[in-house]
Design a protein around this motif. Structure first.
Motif, PDB file in Angstrom:
ATOM      1  N   SER A 455      37.949  60.580  44.159  1.00 54.60           N
ATOM      2  CA  SER A 455      36.934  61.593  44.412  1.00 54.60           C
ATOM      3  C   SER A 455      35.597  61.033  44.094  1.00 54.60           C
ATOM      4  N   GLY A 456      35.432  59.732  43.778  1.00 58.07           N
ATOM      5  CA  GLY A 456      34.018  59.168  43.606  1.00 58.07           C
ATOM      6  C   GLY A 456      33.472  59.500  42.007  1.00 58.07           C
ATOM      7  N   ALA A 457      33.731  60.511  41.647  1.00 60.98           N
ATOM      8  CA  ALA A 457      33.521  60.752  40.201  1.00 60.98           C
ATOM      9  C   ALA A 457      34.618  60.181  39.067  1.00 60.98           C
ATOM     10  N   ARG A 458      35.668  60.537  39.700  1.00 61.76           N
ATOM     11  CA  ARG A 458      36.838  59.856  38.829  1.00 61.76           C
ATOM     12  C   ARG A 458      38.187  59.743  39.667  1.00 61.76           C
ATOM     13  N   THR A 459      39.153  58.765  39.135  1.00 62.99           N
ATOM     14  CA  THR A 459      40.176  58.339  39.865  1.00 62.99           C
ATOM     15  C   THR A 459      41.365  59.107  39.122  1.00 62.99           C
ATOM     16  N   VAL A 460      42.358  59.912  40.200  1.00 60.88           N
ATOM     17  CA  VAL A 460      43.518  60.770  39.411  1.00 60.88           C
ATOM     18  C   VAL A 460      44.565  60.388  40.242  1.00 60.88           C
ATOM     19  N   VAL A 461      45.818  60.299  39.267  1.00 60.22           N
ATOM     20  CA  VAL A 461      47.034  60.433  40.213  1.00 60.22           C
ATOM     21  C   VAL A 461      47.813  61.824  39.745  1.00 60.22           C
ATOM     22  N   LEU A 462      48.945  62.373  40.553  1.00 55.27           N
ATOM     23  CA  LEU A 462      49.568  63.527  40.232  1.00 55.27           C
ATOM     24  C   LEU A 462      50.783  63.066  39.761  1.00 55.27           C
ATOM     25  N   ILE A 463      51.085  63.597  38.220  1.00 56.12           N
ATOM     26  CA  ILE A 463      52.543  63.394  37.758  1.00 56.12           C
ATOM     27  C   ILE A 463      53.310  64.508  38.163  1.00 56.12           C
ATOM     28  N   ALA A 464      54.616  64.017  38.598  1.00 57.79           N
ATOM     29  CA  ALA A 464      55.619  65.169  38.885  1.00 57.79           C
ATOM     30  C   ALA A 464      56.452  65.335  37.737  1.00 57.79           C
ATOM     31  N   LYS A 465      56.400  66.560  37.167  1.00 56.44           N
ATOM     32  CA  LYS A 465      57.095  67.130  35.869  1.00 56.44           C
ATOM     33  C   LYS A 465      58.418  67.744  36.191  1.00 56.44           C
ATOM     34  N   GLY A 466      58.692  67.910  37.516  1.00 52.46           N
ATOM     35  CA  GLY A 466      59.985  68.596  38.094  1.00 52.46           C
ATOM     36  C   GLY A 466      59.949  70.122  38.316  1.00 52.46           C
ATOM     37  N   GLU A 467      60.734  70.825  38.946  1.00 49.44           N
ATOM     38  CA  GLU A 467      60.893  72.369  39.158  1.00 49.44           C
ATOM     39  C   GLU A 467      59.503  72.678  39.925  1.00 49.44           C
ATOM     40  N   GLY A 468      58.592  71.772  40.568  1.00 46.10           N
ATOM     41  CA  GLY A 468      57.447  72.112  41.279  1.00 46.10           C
ATOM     42  C   GLY A 468      56.234  72.116  40.726  1.00 46.10           C
ATOM     43  N   PHE A 470      53.254  69.883  38.609  1.00 52.77           N
ATOM     44  CA  PHE A 470      52.571  68.752  38.659  1.00 52.77           C
ATOM     45  C   PHE A 470      51.091  68.617  37.530  1.00 52.77           C
ATOM     46  N   GLN A 471      50.955  67.454  37.192  1.00 50.81           N
ATOM     47  CA  GLN A 471      50.131  67.335  36.252  1.00 50.81           C
ATOM     48  C   GLN A 471      49.050  66.412  36.839  1.00 50.81           C
ATOM     49  N   PRO A 472      47.707  66.904  37.253  1.00 54.11           N
ATOM     50  CA  PRO A 472      46.733  65.624  37.428  1.00 54.11           C
ATOM     51  C   PRO A 472      46.379  64.933  36.275  1.00 54.11           C
ATOM     52  N   ARG A 473      46.231  63.691  36.332  1.00 52.83           N
ATOM     53  CA  ARG A 473      45.872  62.818  35.356  1.00 52.83           C
ATOM     54  C   ARG A 473      45.040  61.524  35.607  1.00 52.83           C
ATOM     55  N   GLU A 474      44.007  61.570  34.791  1.00 52.09           N
ATOM     56  CA  GLU A 474      42.958  60.331  35.109  1.00 52.09           C
ATOM     57  C   GLU A 474      43.409  59.224  34.742  1.00 52.09           C
ATOM     58  N   VAL A 475      43.246  58.127  35.544  1.00 49.88           N
ATOM     59  CA  VAL A 475      43.901  56.706  35.461  1.00 49.88           C
ATOM     60  C   VAL A 475      42.532  55.770  35.565  1.00 49.88           C
ATOM     61  N   THR A 476      42.986  54.508  34.799  1.00 54.30           N
ATOM     62  CA  THR A 476      41.861  53.553  35.078  1.00 54.30           C
ATOM     63  C   THR A 476      42.700  52.326  36.011  1.00 54.30           C
ATOM     64  N   GLU A 496      56.744  59.972  37.137  1.00 52.35           N
ATOM     65  CA  GLU A 496      56.995  59.855  38.616  1.00 52.35           C
ATOM     66  C   GLU A 496      55.662  60.369  39.001  1.00 52.35           C
ATOM     67  N   VAL A 497      55.229  59.466  40.046  1.00 43.70           N
ATOM     68  CA  VAL A 497      53.846  59.897  40.671  1.00 43.70           C
ATOM     69  C   VAL A 497      54.031  60.619  41.972  1.00 43.70           C
ATOM     70  N   VAL A 498      53.403  61.439  42.655  1.00 40.84           N
ATOM     71  CA  VAL A 498      53.212  61.964  43.953  1.00 40.84           C
ATOM     72  C   VAL A 498      52.868  61.012  45.000  1.00 40.84           C
ATOM     73  N   THR A 499      53.402  60.499  45.998  1.00 34.93           N
ATOM     74  CA  THR A 499      52.824  59.598  46.838  1.00 34.93           C
ATOM     75  C   THR A 499      52.446  60.211  48.225  1.00 34.93           C
ATOM     76  N   SER A 500      52.671  61.474  48.498  1.00 34.37           N
ATOM     77  CA  SER A 500      52.705  62.048  50.035  1.00 34.37           C
ATOM     78  C   SER A 500      52.115  63.435  49.681  1.00 34.37           C
ATOM     79  N   ALA A 501      51.348  63.905  50.525  1.00 33.34           N
ATOM     80  CA  ALA A 501      50.681  65.322  50.482  1.00 33.34           C
ATOM     81  C   ALA A 501      50.068  65.582  49.048  1.00 33.34           C
ATOM     82  N   THR A 502      49.357  64.554  48.377  1.00 26.75           N
ATOM     83  CA  THR A 502      48.766  64.545  47.473  1.00 26.75           C
ATOM     84  C   THR A 502      47.523  65.682  47.507  1.00 26.75           C
ATOM     85  N   PHE A 503      46.610  65.661  48.451  1.00 32.70           N
ATOM     86  CA  PHE A 503      45.643  66.371  48.689  1.00 32.70           C
ATOM     87  C   PHE A 503      45.986  67.828  48.673  1.00 32.70           C
ATOM     88  N   LEU A 504      47.204  68.369  49.004  1.00 41.31           N
ATOM     89  CA  LEU A 504      47.605  69.641  48.940  1.00 41.31           C
ATOM     90  C   LEU A 504      47.570  70.146  47.486  1.00 41.31           C
TER      91      LEU A 504
END
Length: 540
Positions: A455-468, A470-476, A496-504
């Motif tokens: 986002s410019g201010a931070r870098t995030v990946v989405l962790i898939a925890k199952g059953e729909g 998801f947890q946004p997590r800041e990474v370096t 597990e990280v989300v690789t598609s439809a991350t913006f949704l």
């Protein structure tokens, strides 16, 4: 007398008629206690049958469980599950008894109690039996769901949430306005504050894909544009250390190829003439005195004037003083520059010629500022000359310049040294350079490029925890490879990280954060108004 006989016959007839009617209906007054005893024995046999819960009825008509007459009754609830209770025994519009709720059964599901009570009411009609059967089925389904959820042991219930998804929770079992039970939220299913849940239907329609985090060898190609240049270590400058005249030129054009020792021009210098005379005098003096001191001094004077050793040996052997000197080429190569003409007077230190050897050349490539951190000395590189696109040359980075030469393009020059035995790489040619970054680096924890949200201010990946969930997590982030990027901090191997439809999912997360912030604002406003710390109800 006749009147008395008539009355007797009339009474006998009435008695016979009444007796016949009782016999016809199957009811006899004297047999009534026996029939009641028989019904009571039949009910007791049913209550003693295994697996059958039967409740006796007290004199009020309400069902009570055996051995529990002293249990405290909190209230009576509707037998059909409607949100209606009564503090005293009561019947509904269909004549069904309200079900007692005991103090030690307040946490049990209402359907279970309803099932037990309805199973005991054997005196109800056929319509009531059919409704009891439907309610019994619902109770069994609820029991099976409870058993399946508790199969792994007792699970801690945090709270109960509204079955329609409304922002309403309860610490105890509850029903909504439609009679639907609130859904328990267990400790092992509770969402974290930063976890967002997306419906499975939306996940399927959006094409959400995940990938496990693992270790990978990150290798990618950094491209740059360069030019062929002379190897500066092979460039020679032709100059003289004394004043004199150029009497003749043997190399009279630029680009001419010369060999080491080949004469380039004929030079006359009075200073060299005097030094040669001193050498001849010292030789004659040595024959008389036998001392070499003067001879060595004269030879050193000629060397200081950069007179070739071949001319010194010639003077010693011939005992003559040549007037001019044919100046030899110091190295083999091509003449890069020529700054002298025939007959010209030159002074000591003037640059007359510049010679460069092209057997070994440099390729200086410009690397973008964003990529220069990954290019180092020793990085493999492939050089493709635009003049010879089908003949790539392999080399390695030998030097990274310590300064940025072009402030407009924000690039840093990087040097690759290449052999050029056939001379096809000419100085000034353009070349495309591909640096193979990370080819020899060890494996690192990496995620796909598509999984990173910057986002410019931070870098995030989405962790898939199952059953729909998801947890946004800041990474370096670290080094980048082909389609993958190194993770220095924030994600562990195996997640597990989300690789598609991350913006949704990211938009869902931001919406949830906004709602939570809105709830906090409402709560603070409510606390400020009443001054008792009681704000608005917490939104889920």
């Amino acid at each position: 007398m006749k009147r008395l006989n008539s009355l007797a016959l009339l009474g006998a007839g009435l008695a016979a008629g009444i007796g016949g009617s009782f016999l016809y209906s199957g009811y006899w007054p004297e047999a009534q206690p026996a029939i009641a005893a028989e019904q009571h024995d039949h009910g007791a046999a049913e209550s003693e049958a295994p697996g059958h819960d039967h409740a006796d009825h007290d004199h009020t008509g309400q069902a009570t469980q055996p051995g529990k007459s002293d249990r405290e009754i909190l209230y009576y609830r509707n037998p059909m599950g409607s949100p209606d209770t009564s503090p005293v025994p009561k019947k509904d519009s269909m004549g069904m008894d309200y079900i007692p709720v005991y103090a030690d059964e307040a946490d049990e599901k209402p359907n279970d109690a309803g099932h037990d009570h309805q199973a005991e009411d054997g005196h109800a009609g056929m319509d009531r039996d059919s409704m009891d059967h439907e309610h019994h089925d619902r109770g069994d389904q609820s029991d099976e769901s409870d058993k399946s959820s508790d199969a792994g042991g007792e699970r801690e219930i945090l709270y109960y949430r509204n079955p329609m998804g409304l922002p309403d929770t309860s610490p105890v079992p509850k029903k909504d306005s439609m009679g639907m039970d609130y859904i328990p939220v267990y400790a092992d299913e509770a969402e974290d504050g930063d976890t967002v849940k997306v419906s499975l239907d939306k996940i399927q329609r959006s094409g959400v894909k995940t990938e496990k985090v693992g270790r990978k060898a990150l290798s990618r190609q950094v491209r740059g544009v360069g030019t062929v240049e002379h190897d500066e270590s092979t460039i020679s400058v032709v100059t003289v250390r004394s004043d004199g005249y150029i009497e003749d030129l043997f190399v009279d054009r630029r680009g001419q190829h010369v060999k080491a020792g080949e004469p380039m021009f004929r030079f006359y210098s009075s200073q060299i003439q005097l030094a040669q005379v001193d050498l001849l005098v010292s030789l004659r003096s040595r024959s008389r005195t036998g001392s070499d001191r003067e001879v060595e001094g004269a030879i050193q004077k000629l060397r200081n004037l950069d007179v070739p050793q071949s001319r010194i040996d010639e003077v010693i052997e011939t005992k003559k003083n040549p007037r001019t000197l044919d100046w030899p080429a110091p190295a083999t190569g091509h003449v890069m520059s020529k700054n002298v003409l025939k007959g010209q007077f030159v002074e000591a230190g003037d640059e007359l010629f510049r010679i460069a050897n092209t057997d070994h050349v440099w390729v200086v490539a410009e690397v973008a500022e964003a990529d220069i951190g990954e290019v180092a000395v020793g990085t493999p590189a492939t050089v493709i000359l635009r003049a010879f696109p089908n003949k790539p040359h392999e080399g390695k980075v030998t030097f990274v310049y310590p300064h940025m030469t072009n402030m407009q393009t924000r690039t840093v020059p990087v040097r690759i040294e290449l052999p050029n035995p056939d001379g096809e790489m000419l100085p000034g040619m353009y070349a495309d350079v591909v640096f193979h970054v990370g080819a020899e680096a060890p494996d690192v924890v990496a995620v796909p490029d598509d999984s990173v949200i910057d986002s410019g201010a931070r870098t995030v990946v989405l962790i898939a925890k199952g059953e729909g969930r998801f947890q946004p997590r800041e990474v370096t982030l670290g080094r980048r490879g082909e389609d993958y990027v190194e993770i220095l901090k924030g994600v562990s191997e195996g997640e597990e990280v989300v690789t598609s439809a991350t913006f949704l999912i990211d938009s869902e997360s931001k919406l949830k954060a906004a709602l939570q912030a809105f709830d906090r604002d409402e709560t603070q406003e409510g606390m400020a108004k009443d001054g008792k710390g009681e704000g608005c109800p917490k939104r889920e």
